[in-house]
Enzyme design. Structure first.
Site, PDB file in Angstrom:
ATOM      1  N   HIS A 245      10.108  18.975  14.172  1.00 34.31           N
ATOM      2  CA  HIS A 245      10.958  19.635  15.159  1.00 34.31           C
ATOM      3  C   HIS A 245      10.480  19.406  16.586  1.00 34.31           C
ATOM      4  CE1 HIS A 245      11.883  22.645  11.676  1.00 34.31           C
ATOM      5  NE2 HIS A 245      12.556  21.524  11.549  1.00 34.31           N
TER       6      HIS A 245
ATOM      7  N   GLU B  51      18.066  12.394   8.711  1.00 35.52           N
ATOM      8  CA  GLU B  51      16.739  12.097   9.242  1.00 35.52           C
ATOM      9  C   GLU B  51      16.227  10.815   8.580  1.00 35.52           C
ATOM     10  OE1 GLU B  51      14.292  15.609   8.845  1.00 35.52           O
ATOM     11  OE2 GLU B  51      15.963  16.906   9.415  1.00 35.52           O
TER      12      GLU B  51
ATOM     13  N   GLU C  15      13.903  15.978   1.504  1.00 38.74           N
ATOM     14  CA  GLU C  15      13.352  15.497   2.771  1.00 38.74           C
ATOM     15  C   GLU C  15      11.823  15.511   2.767  1.00 38.74           C
ATOM     16  OE1 GLU C  15      13.892  18.220   6.123  1.00 38.74           O
ATOM     17  OE2 GLU C  15      15.163  19.447   4.844  1.00 38.74           O
TER      18      GLU C  15
END
Length: 400
Positions: A229, A259, A355
């Site tokens: 982040h 992503e 992820e």
């Protein structure tokens, strides 16, 4: 000035979902209220207010609510917002003014019955506001309803799944724009601007009645890839840099994500080795997402792959999470995360990500953060991957 007012300005905006969808959501909530012997529920979180009313508020130092009884559902908004909350709310709207302190709690007092039992989101109330809520509803038993309403949101409707699929497609479009903008010496923020602009335009085309807010891109390079982040910087991309593409469309409170790990021009042998290990974990994770699988079991099995490559100590977070009403500044279904401490069993119509991420610190061979991210809809006999953007070294070494 009056403490409480209504402003029905203009025409109602078309809701994100059908009237039947919101009626079903409220019906399921009221069934839960009967089970828990609740006279009303006072929602204070972004996620539940949006989920049940289609209204996504702008906090800006003020408080909002949705009060649901067995007969009505009413959003509570600040006078600064004018008629926008009424136009966007499925249900009624009551406005509190700023002219006397704690008019917000007077609005809740007017809408929620005093006495009996009222559901609240205990994880969303500050100590101060909880005290004021108790004062506004004397002789009332306040019951924490947050975990049970979270569970209701974990199973997505067909309309929600279709909406999330649109978001995943928009994210793919943002990814294409992101890659097209990557060249040597380009600053991170310029790449992100190209991606975000492409996504906003696509959302506007697909959802002409939607409010356009909160869509964003994090494009990270070099050392800035070490956190999932990390915000944008002015760092300029160099050949051989590890890159992280993160596209986040926001459509009516629903977040989706793409992503990807990339490199500009070339990657060292150690970077390629680590990248391929992460891809191995990612692909095995995609296979493990299916009905009947426990979140914790998925995490433990994927840990073994990292462990075999002596990389488990570089893993940075869980392997995925639920999708739906969520954002970077409000909650998600914490009971549906692919972590070792979550025993939730996957069911059809749950929507989760895969992820995996590892991060090797600066100074180590292959340093940087590696992350891939796909969104999957759990079906009766497996899962549908709704992310189409390619991943891995065969596709994402960018020539620029």
């Amino acid at each position: 000035m009056e403490n409480l007012i209504t402003i029905e300005n203009g025409e109602r905006a078309p809701n994100t979902f059908s009237q039947e969808e919101y009626a079903i959501r409220l019906s399921r909530l009221r069934h839960l209220m009967v089970e828990q012997n609740l006279d009303a529920v006072v929602f204070t979180s972004y996620q539940n207010i949006n989920y049940y009313s289609d209204f996504l508020f702008c906090h800006f130092g003020r408080f909002y609510a949705l009060v649901v009884t067995h007969a009505t559902a009413t959003s509570v908004s600040a006078n600064i917002d004018g008629g926008q909350p009424w136009r966007r709310t499925y249900g009624n709207n009551l406005i509190y003014t700023d002219w006397e302190r704690d008019n917000y709690f007077r609005a809740i007092q007017q809408l929620a019955p005093t006495g009996g039992r009222v559901g609240i989101e205990q994880d969303n109330l500050t100590v101060t506001n909880l005290g004021k809520m108790i004062g506004a509803l004397p002789n009332t038993e306040l019951v924490d309803i947050a975990p049970k309403t979270m569970a209701l949101r974990m199973i997505k409707s067909d309309e929600e799944i279709e909406h999330i699929k649109h978001g995943a497609q928009v994210a793919d479009i943002g990814g294409v724009a992101c890659v097209a903008a990557i060249t040597e010496d380009v600053p991170e923020y310029e790449v992100a601007l190209a991606s975000t602009g492409a996504m906003v335009r696509e959302i506007a085309a697909r959802f002409p009645n939607a409010e356009l807010m909160d869509t964003w891109t994090w494009f990270q390079s070099g050392i800035n890839t070490d956190g999932a982040h990390n915000p944008l910087t002015s760092r300029r991309v160099q050949k051989g840099d590890i890159l992280s593409l993160n596209c986040f469309p926001m459509i009516a409170g629903y977040y989706t994500a793409l992503e990807r790990t990339l490199f500009l021009d070339h990657a060292s042998d150690e970077h390629l080795r680590l990248w391929n290990v992460n891809v191995e974990v990612h692909e095995r994770g995609l296979e493990l997402i299916k009905p009947g699988a426990r979140c914790c079991d998925i995490a433990h099995e994927l840990n073994e792959i990292y462990k075999a490559h002596d990389l488990l100590q570089y893993r940075t977070f869980g392997y995925g999470h639920s999708f739906g009403v969520l954002s970077h500044y409000y909650g998600r279904e914490a009971g549906l995360e692919l972590r070792e401490d979550i025993e939730t069993v996957l069911e059809p119509n749950m929507v989760v990500s895969m992820e995996p991420m590892i991060m090797l610190p600066e100074g180590m061979p292959g340093s940087g953060g590696y992350r891939e991210h796909d969104i999957l809809v759990v079906t009766e006999d497996g899962a549908d991957n709704i992310t189409c953007f390619p991943y891995g070294p065969d596709h994402n070494i960018v020539v620029g």
